[in-house]
Design an enzyme around this catalytic site. Sequence first.
Site, PDB file in Angstrom:
ATOM      1  N   ARG A 181      36.162  18.604   3.369  1.00 41.50           N
ATOM      2  CA  ARG A 181      36.078  19.343   4.638  1.00 41.50           C
ATOM      3  C   ARG A 181      37.458  19.538   5.275  1.00 41.50           C
ATOM      4  O   ARG A 181      37.617  19.460   6.486  1.00 41.50           O
ATOM      5  CB  ARG A 181      35.130  18.632   5.612  1.00 41.50           C
ATOM      6  CG  ARG A 181      33.703  18.535   5.124  1.00 41.50           C
ATOM      7  CD  ARG A 181      33.060  19.911   4.959  1.00 41.50           C
ATOM      8  NE  ARG A 181      31.684  19.799   4.488  1.00 41.50           N
ATOM      9  CZ  ARG A 181      31.314  19.794   3.210  1.00 41.50           C
ATOM     10  NH1 ARG A 181      32.235  19.927   2.257  1.00 41.50           N
ATOM     11  NH2 ARG A 181      30.060  19.681   2.861  1.00 41.50           N
ATOM     12  N   SER A 230      26.496  21.139  10.975  1.00 43.85           N
ATOM     13  CA  SER A 230      26.797  19.705  10.947  1.00 43.85           C
ATOM     14  C   SER A 230      27.834  19.370  12.014  1.00 43.85           C
ATOM     15  O   SER A 230      28.902  19.978  12.069  1.00 43.85           O
ATOM     16  CB  SER A 230      27.330  19.297   9.571  1.00 43.85           C
ATOM     17  OG  SER A 230      26.343  19.462   8.584  1.00 43.85           O
ATOM     18  N   GLU A 300      33.145  17.561  12.854  1.00 35.92           N
ATOM     19  CA  GLU A 300      33.250  18.696  11.936  1.00 35.92           C
ATOM     20  C   GLU A 300      33.272  19.993  12.742  1.00 35.92           C
ATOM     21  O   GLU A 300      33.939  20.951  12.373  1.00 35.92           O
ATOM     22  CB  GLU A 300      32.082  18.712  10.942  1.00 35.92           C
ATOM     23  CG  GLU A 300      32.215  19.763   9.875  1.00 35.92           C
ATOM     24  CD  GLU A 300      31.268  19.565   8.715  1.00 35.92           C
ATOM     25  OE1 GLU A 300      30.759  20.578   8.194  1.00 35.92           O
ATOM     26  OE2 GLU A 300      31.031  18.408   8.306  1.00 35.92           O
TER      27      GLU A 300
END
Length: 321
Positions: A181, A230, A300
């Site tokens: 990520r 998310s 995130e």
Amino acid sequence: MSDQLNLMENMPEVFQGLRGKVTPNAPLANVTWLRVGGPAEVMFQPADADDLQDFLKKLPEEVPLLVVGVGSNLLVRDGGVPGVVVRLSAKGFGEINQISDTRIEAGAACLDKRLAAAAHLAGIGGFHFYHGIPGGLGGALRMNAGANGAETRERVVEVHAIDRRGEKHVLSNDEMGYAYRHSGAPADLIFTHAVLEGYPEASDAIKTAMDEVQHHRETVQPIREKTGGSTFKNPPGTSAWKEIDAAGCRGMMVGAAQMSPMHCNFMINTGNATAYDLETLGETVRARVLEHSGIRLEWEIKRVGTFREGQMVQKFLGRML
């Protein structure tokens, strides 16, 4: 926003001659999936990469600049965003072209779901996971977006970008510096398009994989809610939702902001939540998880902009709910 520079009055030369759309005091809640946040001082939607390059060459470096995609993974604070917000449009940056049997060239504003569909039509495997990512390619390139065990870095050949000074760059997969990520590409780069590569695969097999992705989303994620996807990255060795659940935060609410009862790593706006509600909820969850398991969850969702006066959210709020 009253203490900000009036950019269009003080720097008219920066905005002259542009072919794209310039909007002062542009509402950002309308373009984010969470539907919250204050306005951008100025929003610029360039007509194409050359228009963007011309603009960046004229924009003084001291003027704050933020790039916004489709707004799926973005929380804009209630005080708004100073400076210029660049939003790449599908018209100027959304084109998709098959350039070989296994390669696709796609613009940064191309929706991930459209990319998956184009690869399916071309018989190119490896792109099915994009069918389940609610965002655009630019964001996927920046954060190495992934789902269902696959990641963007597996598909990237090269990424084309323009820096803050208006210089064009081409980055290889290695130069993107991908990790979980995360991309190590310089933060000032604005991605315009990328070349991606998959592998030959039968159409039926691709369709089956895409259907599995869709079924998973529909059964475990609150996809019909106002959500940013998310909320937190998965910590090493565990899942964020498991730690949130174990800390007793499933369904937790602050105002009209809630950690989804369906998937507790999805933060949702149940109606008229503010950005303050959502960020306060997120920081409270981080504090609870840290207290419960010693795990420090990392956001995130990208939070941008300024707080409204008197509503600054402090990190790691203690037990207050």
